[in-house]
Design a protein around this motif. Structure first.
Motif, short mmCIF file in Angstrom:
data_model
loop_
_atom_site.label_atom_id
_atom_site.label_comp_id
_atom_site.label_asym_id
_atom_site.label_seq_id
_atom_site.Cartn_x
_atom_site.Cartn_y
_atom_site.Cartn_z
N ALA A 11 143.27 57.34 24.17
CA ALA A 11 143.16 56.64 25.46
C ALA A 11 141.84 55.88 25.44
CB ALA A 11 143.17 57.64 26.61
N GLY A 12 141.88 54.64 25.94
CA GLY A 12 140.69 53.80 25.88
C GLY A 12 140.54 53.12 24.54
N SER A 13 141.66 52.80 23.90
CA SER A 13 141.62 52.25 22.53
C SER A 13 141.17 50.80 22.48
CB SER A 13 143.01 52.37 21.88
OG SER A 13 143.97 51.60 22.60
N VAL A 67 142.35 61.92 21.72
CA VAL A 67 140.96 61.48 21.94
C VAL A 67 140.94 60.61 23.18
CG1 VAL A 67 139.01 60.19 21.00
CG2 VAL A 67 140.45 61.58 19.47
N ASN A 68 140.14 61.00 24.16
CA ASN A 68 140.05 60.25 25.42
C ASN A 68 138.72 59.50 25.50
OD1 ASN A 68 140.38 59.24 27.99
ND2 ASN A 68 139.85 61.17 29.00
N ALA A 209 132.25 57.73 13.12
CA ALA A 209 132.25 58.82 12.13
C ALA A 209 132.06 60.17 12.80
CB ALA A 209 131.15 58.58 11.10
N ALA A 210 131.24 60.20 13.85
CA ALA A 210 130.99 61.46 14.55
C ALA A 210 132.23 61.94 15.30
CB ALA A 210 129.83 61.30 15.52
N VAL A 211 132.95 61.03 15.94
CA VAL A 211 134.19 61.42 16.64
C VAL A 211 135.20 61.98 15.64
CG1 VAL A 211 136.13 60.64 18.03
CG2 VAL A 211 133.83 59.80 18.55
N ARG A 212 135.30 61.35 14.49
CA ARG A 212 136.21 61.85 13.46
C ARG A 212 135.74 63.22 12.95
NH1 ARG A 212 138.59 57.17 9.59
NH2 ARG A 212 139.55 59.08 8.80
N HIS A 213 134.44 63.40 12.87
CA HIS A 213 133.87 64.70 12.47
C HIS A 213 134.23 65.77 13.50
CE1 HIS A 213 130.87 67.40 10.64
NE2 HIS A 213 130.44 67.65 11.86
#
Length: 301
Positions: A11-13, A67-68, A209-213
């Motif tokens: 969401a929020g893409s 992921v929002n 990278a941090a969100v994927r982590h």
């Protein structure tokens, strides 16, 4: 993310972070499901209406992660009563809608990463804070508390829930830096107020990278600060912008002028937030752009 293909709902893409995040996932072969407020135009889009609490739940089936990143822009308008309500509803109601949809699934996603913000801590002055610090006082801290509390049913349902407390993201195409770059390129940049307030920033590359982590690291749940390891004062950030862009920084914005133009929001622009990414570093995350100069150059590329 892991090398096996994942199905991730976002969401929020279409925002600054969301655009870069979905591009990163797609480049690595992952399946991205975008939540949109209009009629879907393809198989990779799912309809939702955060204000009405509606999500086409069938579209989330098979997602390993949600992921929002959705929410009205903090700095897009003066903080009138109506816009403060928009800031709150776009975050809290949207989060509640997603949580309700996820928890109704027979097989809910394994992880839910929900945006929050370092605004949670309020004005910390020169004091460095990490995720153990309490919420501050004021509109933004209260908003962040309610925003984060809206995720509780997901956590209670056994979905690993991570609260990504985002700092100021250095990117050309949105957010605070999206407004700063044109001013500094024109030679019109300068410090804000006395420039002594701390800014806790992160490069867009490291943010993604941090969100994927956060998705991949099973040991992480609860609040995680997404900021670079070295917060800087506004004076130092101003100097770095001038240095990298080869422009003078002779046009400060005095505090009284900011209060006149921005109203209540000026308190947060002039406030100081010295926020450290303690849990991110402890979990083994490595920053690609830990220094401000290289982060600014990366944004320009």
């Amino acid at each position: 993310m892991e090398t096996t293909q994942a199905r991730v709902a976002v969401a929020g893409s279409s925002g600054l972070i969301g655009t870069a995040f979905t591009r990163s996932l797609a480049a690595d072969g992952h399946e991205v499901v975008r939540l949109v407020r209009r009629e879907p135009r393809g198989a990779d889009e799912v309809r939702w209406d955060p204000r009405k609490g509606y999500v086409d739940t069938a579209g989330l089936a098979g997602c390993t992660a949600v992921v929002n990143l959705a929410g009205a822009g903090i700095g897009d308008h003066r903080w009138t009563a109506a816009y403060k309500r928009e800031l709150r509803d776009s975050r809290v109601l949207g989060t509640r809608a997603l949580v309700t949809a996820m928890t109704s699934l027979d097989e809910p996603p394994r992880v839910f990463v929900n945006s929050s913000a370092i605004g949670y801590y309020g004005d910390t002055g020169t004091r460095a804070v990490d995720e153990s610090a309490p919420a501050g006082r004021g509109f933004l801290p209260a908003l962040c508390v309610e925003w984060e509390e809206a995720t509780a049913p997901a956590r209670d349902a056994g979905i690993r829930t991570v609260l990504a407390r985002n700092g100021l993201v250095i990117g050309r195409e949105g957010g605070a830096w999206g407004r700063l770059f044109p001013l500094f390129k024109a030679g019109l940049g300068g410090r804000l107020g006395d420039g002594r307030q701390f800014w806790s920033w992160i490069s867009l590359y490291d943010e993604v990278a941090a969100v994927r982590h956060l998705i991949d690291t099973e040991s992480l749940s609860g609040p995680v600060n997404l900021t670079a390891p070295d917060p800087l004062t506004n004076r130092e950030v101003t100097a770095a912008m001038g240095r990298v862009l080869h422009r003078p920084t002779l046009f400060p914005a005095p505090a009284p002028a900011l209060r006149l133009v921005l109203g209540e929001m000026a308190g947060d622009v002039l406030g100081s937030q010295r926020v450290l990414p303690a849990r991110l570093l402890e979990s083994g995350f490595s920053f690609t752009f830990p220094g401000i100069d290289e982060a600014i150059r990366a944004a320009l590329r």
